[in-house]
Design a protein around this motif. Structure first.
Motif, PDB file in Angstrom:
ATOM      1  N   ARG A   1       1.097  -1.028  -0.108  1.00 55.83           N
ATOM      2  CA  ARG A   1      -0.253   0.117   0.163  1.00 55.83           C
ATOM      3  C   ARG A   1       0.597   1.293   0.118  1.00 55.83           C
ATOM      4  O   ARG A   1       0.595   2.545  -0.977  1.00 55.83           O
ATOM      5  CB  ARG A   1      -0.808   0.110   1.124  1.00 55.83           C
ATOM      6  N   GLU A   2       2.270   1.498   0.880  1.00 58.02           N
ATOM      7  CA  GLU A   2       2.943   2.454   1.396  1.00 58.02           C
ATOM      8  C   GLU A   2       3.175   2.686  -0.668  1.00 58.02           C
ATOM      9  O   GLU A   2       3.344   3.613  -0.836  1.00 58.02           O
ATOM     10  CB  GLU A   2       4.027   2.853   2.478  1.00 58.02           C
ATOM     11  N   ALA A   3       4.257   1.804  -0.942  1.00 57.00           N
ATOM     12  CA  ALA A   3       4.737   1.685  -2.470  1.00 57.00           C
ATOM     13  C   ALA A   3       3.884   1.856  -3.522  1.00 57.00           C
ATOM     14  O   ALA A   3       4.019   3.123  -3.833  1.00 57.00           O
ATOM     15  CB  ALA A   3       5.088   0.101  -2.899  1.00 57.00           C
ATOM     16  N   LEU A   4       2.602   2.033  -3.569  1.00 57.89           N
ATOM     17  CA  LEU A   4       1.669   2.045  -4.002  1.00 57.89           C
ATOM     18  C   LEU A   4       1.422   3.670  -4.980  1.00 57.89           C
ATOM     19  O   LEU A   4       0.491   3.902  -5.502  1.00 57.89           O
ATOM     20  CB  LEU A   4      -0.226   1.702  -4.356  1.00 57.89           C
ATOM     21  N   VAL A   5       1.915   4.446  -3.256  1.00 54.83           N
ATOM     22  CA  VAL A   5       1.332   6.144  -2.953  1.00 54.83           C
ATOM     23  C   VAL A   5       2.942   6.767  -3.104  1.00 54.83           C
ATOM     24  O   VAL A   5       3.395   7.858  -2.643  1.00 54.83           O
ATOM     25  CB  VAL A   5       0.080   6.274  -1.720  1.00 54.83           C
TER      26      VAL A   5
ATOM     27  N   ASN B   1       5.630   5.674  -1.233  1.00 54.74           N
ATOM     28  CA  ASN B   1       6.465   5.622  -0.152  1.00 54.74           C
ATOM     29  C   ASN B   1       7.199   5.080   0.468  1.00 54.74           C
ATOM     30  O   ASN B   1       7.335   4.267   0.847  1.00 54.74           O
ATOM     31  CB  ASN B   1       5.246   6.189   1.233  1.00 54.74           C
ATOM     32  N   ALA B   2       8.515   5.031  -0.624  1.00 52.99           N
ATOM     33  CA  ALA B   2       9.339   3.533  -0.907  1.00 52.99           C
ATOM     34  C   ALA B   2       9.970   3.891   0.848  1.00 52.99           C
ATOM     35  O   ALA B   2      10.301   2.181   0.720  1.00 52.99           O
ATOM     36  CB  ALA B   2      10.715   4.670  -2.088  1.00 52.99           C
ATOM     37  N   THR B   3      10.386   4.609   1.061  1.00 52.69           N
ATOM     38  CA  THR B   3      11.473   4.395   2.701  1.00 52.69           C
ATOM     39  C   THR B   3      10.478   3.326   3.550  1.00 52.69           C
ATOM     40  O   THR B   3      10.741   2.537   4.364  1.00 52.69           O
ATOM     41  CB  THR B   3      11.527   5.837   3.315  1.00 52.69           C
ATOM     42  N   GLN B   4       8.854   3.593   3.795  1.00 55.04           N
ATOM     43  CA  GLN B   4       8.239   3.031   4.686  1.00 55.04           C
ATOM     44  C   GLN B   4       7.610   1.361   4.033  1.00 55.04           C
ATOM     45  O   GLN B   4       7.667   1.427   4.676  1.00 55.04           O
ATOM     46  CB  GLN B   4       6.712   3.505   5.047  1.00 55.04           C
ATOM     47  N   ALA B   5       8.087   1.741   3.198  1.00 54.35           N
ATOM     48  CA  ALA B   5       7.352  -0.192   2.006  1.00 54.35           C
ATOM     49  C   ALA B   5       8.289  -0.734   2.275  1.00 54.35           C
ATOM     50  O   ALA B   5       8.372  -1.906   2.228  1.00 54.35           O
ATOM     51  CB  ALA B   5       6.859   0.803   0.783  1.00 54.35           C
ATOM     52  N   ARG B   6       9.904   0.184   2.712  1.00 50.48           N
ATOM     53  CA  ARG B   6      10.970  -1.005   1.954  1.00 50.48           C
ATOM     54  C   ARG B   6      11.267  -1.381   3.563  1.00 50.48           C
ATOM     55  O   ARG B   6      11.036  -2.385   3.802  1.00 50.48           O
ATOM     56  CB  ARG B   6      12.014   0.021   1.570  1.00 50.48           C
ATOM     57  N   LYS B   7      10.610  -0.614   4.520  1.00 46.91           N
ATOM     58  CA  LYS B   7      10.853  -0.678   5.785  1.00 46.91           C
ATOM     59  C   LYS B   7       9.611  -1.893   6.216  1.00 46.91           C
ATOM     60  O   LYS B   7      10.279  -3.219   7.282  1.00 46.91           O
ATOM     61  CB  LYS B   7      10.766   0.097   6.649  1.00 46.91           C
ATOM     62  N   LEU B   8       8.369  -1.998   5.498  1.00 45.14           N
ATOM     63  CA  LEU B   8       7.791  -2.854   6.531  1.00 45.14           C
ATOM     64  C   LEU B   8       7.539  -4.502   5.540  1.00 45.14           C
ATOM     65  O   LEU B   8       7.645  -4.972   6.129  1.00 45.14           O
ATOM     66  CB  LEU B   8       5.898  -1.999   6.280  1.00 45.14           C
ATOM     67  N   ALA B   9       8.086  -4.109   4.524  1.00 52.59           N
ATOM     68  CA  ALA B   9       8.193  -5.181   3.747  1.00 52.59           C
ATOM     69  C   ALA B   9       9.039  -6.286   3.757  1.00 52.59           C
ATOM     70  O   ALA B   9       8.822  -7.541   4.603  1.00 52.59           O
ATOM     71  CB  ALA B   9       8.841  -4.736   2.228  1.00 52.59           C
ATOM     72  N   LEU B  10      10.759  -5.703   4.686  1.00 52.20           N
ATOM     73  CA  LEU B  10      11.526  -6.195   5.042  1.00 52.20           C
ATOM     74  C   LEU B  10      11.026  -7.186   6.395  1.00 52.20           C
ATOM     75  O   LEU B  10      11.577  -7.319   6.962  1.00 52.20           O
ATOM     76  CB  LEU B  10      12.874  -5.859   5.194  1.00 52.20           C
ATOM     77  N   ALA B  11      10.609  -5.782   7.139  1.00 51.99           N
ATOM     78  CA  ALA B  11      10.094  -6.405   8.860  1.00 51.99           C
ATOM     79  C   ALA B  11       9.314  -7.600   8.286  1.00 51.99           C
ATOM     80  O   ALA B  11       8.747  -9.094   9.041  1.00 51.99           O
ATOM     81  CB  ALA B  11       8.951  -5.238   9.458  1.00 51.99           C
ATOM     82  N   ALA B  12       8.317  -7.639   7.203  1.00 49.16           N
ATOM     83  CA  ALA B  12       7.041  -9.229   7.363  1.00 49.16           C
ATOM     84  C   ALA B  12       8.449 -10.360   6.399  1.00 49.16           C
ATOM     85  O   ALA B  12       7.899 -10.959   7.060  1.00 49.16           O
ATOM     86  CB  ALA B  12       6.268  -8.243   5.876  1.00 49.16           C
ATOM     87  N   LEU B  13       9.683 -10.087   6.274  1.00 47.87           N
ATOM     88  CA  LEU B  13      10.550 -10.705   5.674  1.00 47.87           C
ATOM     89  C   LEU B  13      11.276 -11.659   7.136  1.00 47.87           C
ATOM     90  O   LEU B  13      10.804 -12.574   6.970  1.00 47.87           O
ATOM     91  CB  LEU B  13      10.759 -10.513   4.794  1.00 47.87           C
ATOM     92  N   ILE B  14      11.367 -10.908   7.795  1.00 47.42           N
ATOM     93  CA  ILE B  14      12.063 -10.866   8.864  1.00 47.42           C
ATOM     94  C   ILE B  14      10.846 -11.750   9.866  1.00 47.42           C
ATOM     95  O   ILE B  14      11.142 -12.731  10.578  1.00 47.42           O
ATOM     96  CB  ILE B  14      12.132 -10.140   9.852  1.00 47.42           C
ATOM     97  N   ARG B  15       9.594 -11.433  10.207  1.00 52.26           N
ATOM     98  CA  ARG B  15       8.539 -12.178  10.852  1.00 52.26           C
ATOM     99  C   ARG B  15       8.331 -13.793   9.609  1.00 52.26           C
ATOM    100  O   ARG B  15       7.842 -14.456  10.683  1.00 52.26           O
ATOM    101  CB  ARG B  15       7.526 -11.073  10.317  1.00 52.26           C
TER     102      ARG B  15
END
Length: 307
Positions: free
Chosen positions: A273-277, A279-293
């Protein structure tokens, strides 16, 4: 004595069969996979060679978004499939191909054979409907959904699947009538409530959506799904701050329900969702957090798309 009809399943353990039957009854009567999963888990503990219980536990996990656990249990069932009846073997093979491997074309074959061999059984018809929906063959999805409901009229999942089949074909009024008919018959389930939420969203009915969210409040394994839908609804209206908060709450609720992969999936969707608007920094942060989890299939898919 316990008013629990025993399901047809191959196991030498009566206690395992009782636990399995309670799980099946929970699914059939309430459509609540989170509530059914502990019964299936108990059945596999009582009989470690109970293939159908492993398969049913895998299906429960799949419906809760826990694809890694689903695949693990379905692999166990698949390895034990020679020690069961033909009906059970067809179920295990179909779900292994569909849920564990994601091969819908191969999964369709055992269900078609099952439906031909046992023409009065609604279960293969219902699952064939889901496969056709996944393949984008919506007319066949509707046809099988109608037949599944005819054969199993008292199951709430059959109504919610039929409602979804109508929505795929943009037949909103028929979808709504289907859900109302189920509620008139005093049937209820998380999926039926989710159908009501979706219909309310399509009609711009904010109050209707909130009624379903209130119904799900505090229900383990259910609440998180509605919070995630609220996040999508808020984002659709451009309310990104609200969408982030609903996603955060959905993640918390999923973690409390011990659905780690599902929680990671919500983070990954939030990243998309962040990537679609832009917001690259937040998108990357959430994506990496998801992959860690989680390294689960669905979380990886959404995170990769966001990245």
């Amino acid at each position: 004595k316990l008013d629990t009809p025993l399901s047809q399943a191959t196991t030498p353990s009566l206690e395992a069969l009782k636990a399995f039957s309670l799980g099946r009854k929970t699914i059939v009567k309430t459509g609540d996979f989170a509530a059914a999963a502990p019964f299936m888990q108990r059945a596999t503990e009582l009989d470690p060679n109970f293939a159908t219980a492993y398969a049913s536990l895998g299906v429960c996990y799949a419906n809760l978004g826990e694809t890694t656990l689903a695949a693990k249990n379905l692999r166990m069932a698949f390895g034990l499939r020679q020690k069961m009846s033909e009906r059970e073997r067809l179920y295990v093979e179909a779900e292994y191909y569909k849920t564990s491997l994601g091969d819908l074309q191969k999964a369709r074959q055992p269900y078609e054979l099952w439906a031909q061999t046992y023409p009065q059984d609604g279960l293969p018809r219902g699952n064939l409907a889901l496969i056709y929906g996944g393949l984008g063959q919506y007319d066949k999805n509707l046809e099988e959904s109608l037949e599944a409901l005819r054969l199993s009229p008292g199951e709430p999942l059959k109504y919610s699947n039929l409602s979804e089949a109508y929505l795929f074909l943009n037949r909103v009024q028929e979808a709504q009538s289907t859900v109302r008919e189920a509620l008139t018959q005093k049937l209820d389930s998380p999926d039926l409530r989710l159908s009501l939420y979706t219909l309310a969203f399509l009609q711009g009915d904010e109050e209707g959506m909130q009624r379903q969210v209130a119904w799900a409040n505090g229900k383990s394994g259910v609440e998180d799904v509605f919070l995630a839908n609220e996040a999508d609804t808020a984002a659709f209206s451009g309310k990104l701050v609200k969408a982030r908060e609903f996603t955060r709450r959905a993640v918390t609720s999923a973690v409390q329900a011990q659905e780690k992969e599902t929680a990671a999936g919500y983070k990954a969707v939030g990243a998309l969702r962040e990537a679609l608007v832009y917001n690259a920094t937040q998108a990357r942060k959430l994506a990496l957090a998801a992959l860690i989890r989680s390294k689960g299939r669905d979380a990886q898919y959404a995170a990769a798309l966001a990245l």
